[in-house]
Design a protein around this motif. Structure first.
Motif, PDB file in Angstrom:
ATOM      1  N   GLY A   1       0.630  -1.197   0.114  1.00 19.48           N
ATOM      2  CA  GLY A   1      -0.145   0.052   0.010  1.00 19.48           C
ATOM      3  C   GLY A   1       0.804   1.257  -0.180  1.00 19.48           C
ATOM      4  O   GLY A   1       0.300   2.349   0.221  1.00 19.48           O
ATOM      5  N   VAL A   2       1.901   1.264  -0.228  1.00 28.48           N
ATOM      6  CA  VAL A   2       2.870   2.294  -0.367  1.00 28.48           C
ATOM      7  C   VAL A   2       2.693   3.112  -1.953  1.00 28.48           C
ATOM      8  O   VAL A   2       3.122   2.387  -2.759  1.00 28.48           O
ATOM      9  N   THR A   3       2.221   4.339  -1.881  1.00 28.56           N
ATOM     10  CA  THR A   3       1.691   4.811  -3.261  1.00 28.56           C
ATOM     11  C   THR A   3       2.703   5.796  -3.383  1.00 28.56           C
ATOM     12  O   THR A   3       2.806   6.373  -4.618  1.00 28.56           O
ATOM     13  N   ASP A   4       3.736   6.342  -2.543  1.00 33.63           N
ATOM     14  CA  ASP A   4       4.442   7.688  -2.887  1.00 33.63           C
ATOM     15  C   ASP A   4       5.847   6.976  -3.638  1.00 33.63           C
ATOM     16  O   ASP A   4       6.569   6.291  -2.881  1.00 33.63           O
TER      17      ASP A   4
ATOM     18  N   GLY B   1       3.955  -1.348   5.432  1.00 35.39           N
ATOM     19  CA  GLY B   1       2.861  -0.828   5.166  1.00 35.39           C
ATOM     20  C   GLY B   1       3.105   0.437   4.710  1.00 35.39           C
ATOM     21  O   GLY B   1       3.929   1.241   5.407  1.00 35.39           O
ATOM     22  N   SER B   2       1.679   1.141   4.606  1.00 36.77           N
ATOM     23  CA  SER B   2       1.612   2.613   4.233  1.00 36.77           C
ATOM     24  C   SER B   2       1.521   3.211   5.578  1.00 36.77           C
ATOM     25  O   SER B   2       1.543   2.619   6.533  1.00 36.77           O
ATOM     26  N   GLU B   3       2.094   4.504   5.595  1.00 40.24           N
ATOM     27  CA  GLU B   3       2.341   5.275   6.841  1.00 40.24           C
ATOM     28  C   GLU B   3       0.886   5.638   7.566  1.00 40.24           C
ATOM     29  O   GLU B   3       0.869   5.507   8.872  1.00 40.24           O
TER      30      GLU B   3
ATOM     31  N   ASN C   1       9.165   7.342  -1.587  1.00 41.97           N
ATOM     32  CA  ASN C   1       9.295   6.362  -0.503  1.00 41.97           C
ATOM     33  C   ASN C   1       9.799   5.006  -1.043  1.00 41.97           C
ATOM     34  O   ASN C   1      10.776   4.568  -0.525  1.00 41.97           O
ATOM     35  N   LEU C   2       9.496   4.647  -2.399  1.00 44.81           N
ATOM     36  CA  LEU C   2       9.964   3.506  -2.916  1.00 44.81           C
ATOM     37  C   LEU C   2      11.366   3.662  -3.070  1.00 44.81           C
ATOM     38  O   LEU C   2      12.289   2.780  -2.939  1.00 44.81           O
TER      39      LEU C   2
ATOM     40  N   LEU D   1       6.225   5.958  11.213  1.00 42.20           N
ATOM     41  CA  LEU D   1       7.369   6.447  10.520  1.00 42.20           C
ATOM     42  C   LEU D   1       6.871   6.256   8.976  1.00 42.20           C
ATOM     43  O   LEU D   1       6.197   5.388   8.750  1.00 42.20           O
ATOM     44  N   ASN D   2       7.585   7.065   8.116  1.00 41.91           N
ATOM     45  CA  ASN D   2       7.324   6.696   6.668  1.00 41.91           C
ATOM     46  C   ASN D   2       7.933   5.257   6.333  1.00 41.91           C
ATOM     47  O   ASN D   2       8.897   4.979   7.012  1.00 41.91           O
ATOM     48  N   ALA D   3       7.650   4.874   4.880  1.00 43.29           N
ATOM     49  CA  ALA D   3       8.188   3.467   4.618  1.00 43.29           C
ATOM     50  C   ALA D   3       9.627   3.492   4.466  1.00 43.29           C
ATOM     51  O   ALA D   3      10.032   2.325   4.890  1.00 43.29           O
TER      52      ALA D   3
END
Length: 318
Positions: free
Chosen positions: A176-179, A271-273, A182-183, A300-302
């Protein structure tokens, strides 16, 4: 006179005629053949047959390499600063489109110099209406960079590649990480801590865009990203291959520093933040771990969360 004639004929008949030479073959036959090759390299030798049999067995055990998984979509980077930054940061590109009669300022010159230095980027001049059409009316400022589709790996190949190198797989899966940034940050952390790749779902997830490439700071060129049609099934496949699936959760039963399984073959699921792990993915995990945060932050962010757990895993593997 007759006697003299007979003696001359005898001398003539005894004289050797022309002979065909060996062409140097006799001389070359006397030359050395070089050092004797080892028995395993001599055709027909017992050790040679054994070596060939072992090579065939190893080839049968090793999975055949595949060209790659699904491909992403091509992308356009538009604008003078974005194009310059993409070229500077090593984002893959095929073509740089330059507007005809463009105002040749410093940023344009720098972008052209970077593209020319790569040697594999085509430089194309195009009229402004054509660039407007290509970018659907975006403010391209006369520069458009064509980014090719990213070629994803297969999820199972990440673990297989690690095993082939005699190492325990260390993989990060994103749920579910969409940014894309972040990837890219996760890819950078995986590379820094000796991981073997990143897995992302095919839908509702960030892909390897130009933004992800930039955030990875060039590490995306050597750290594979795999795309899974179904993340839960991909995690189950890793479990069957002997990997432990560890999910990050704020209410996990274990603290990340206490989980010894991080020192073995493992998949870390982030998972997502905002939402964390999805229900099915959380139920698939072998362990749910939490990161202690004395400062009181909720999450925390991913990219940061993955870096913390990868650091703990790297410590146990040192």
């Amino acid at each position: 006179m007759a006697g003299n004639s007979q003696r001359r004929n005898r001398r003539t008949s005894n004289k050797k005629g022309m002979q065909v030479g060996s062409g140097g073959n006799r001389r070359r036959a006397l030359e050395g053949k070089g050092p004797t090759p080892p028995a395993s390299a001599r055709k027909g030798h017992v050790k040679n047959r054994l070596a060939n049999a072992k090579a065939k067995q190893a080839a049968a055990r090793r999975p055949a390499p595949r060209r790659g998984g699904a491909k992403g979509t091509s992308e356009m980077v538009v604008g003078r600063n974005p194009v310059f930054e993409a070229l500077r940061d090593g984002v893959p590109a095929t073509t740089l489109y330059v507007q005809q009669f463009i105002d040749n300022d410093e940023r344009v010159r720098e972008a052209l110099a970077l593209a020319a230095a790569r040697g594999n980027i085509h430089l194309m001049e195009a009229p402004r209406p054509e660039l407007d059409r290509m970018t659907h009316g975006l403010n391209h400022q006369g520069l458009v960079l064509q980014v090719p589709p990213y070629e994803y790996a297969f999820p199972e190949d990440l673990a297989a590649g690690a095993f082939d190198e005699g190492e325990d797989p260390l993989i990060v899966a994103l749920d579910g990480v969409t940014d894309p940034r972040n990837l890219g940050a996760v890819v950078r952390s995986v590379s820094a801590f000796g991981g073997h790749g990143v897995v992302v779902p095919e839908r509702r997830a960030a892909g390897m865009t130009a933004g992800a490439w930039k955030t990875s700071a060039g590490t995306a060129a050597r750290t594979p990203v795999a795309r899974a049609t179904n993340l839960t099934r991909a995690l189950e496949g890793y479990q069957k291959a002997g990997l432990t699936v560890v999910g990050l959760s704020a209410d996990g039963d274990h603290e990340v520093g206490d989980l010894e399984e991080l020192g073995g073959p493992v998949v870390i699921v982030v998972g997502s933040e905002g939402k964390g792990l999805s229900r099915l993915v959380g139920e698939t995990c072998d362990f749910l771990v939490r990161i202690p945060m004395p400062g009181g932050a909720e999450s925390l962010n991913a990219g940061v969360a993955a870096g913390v757990v990868l650091y703990e895993a790297a410590k146990r593997r040192a």
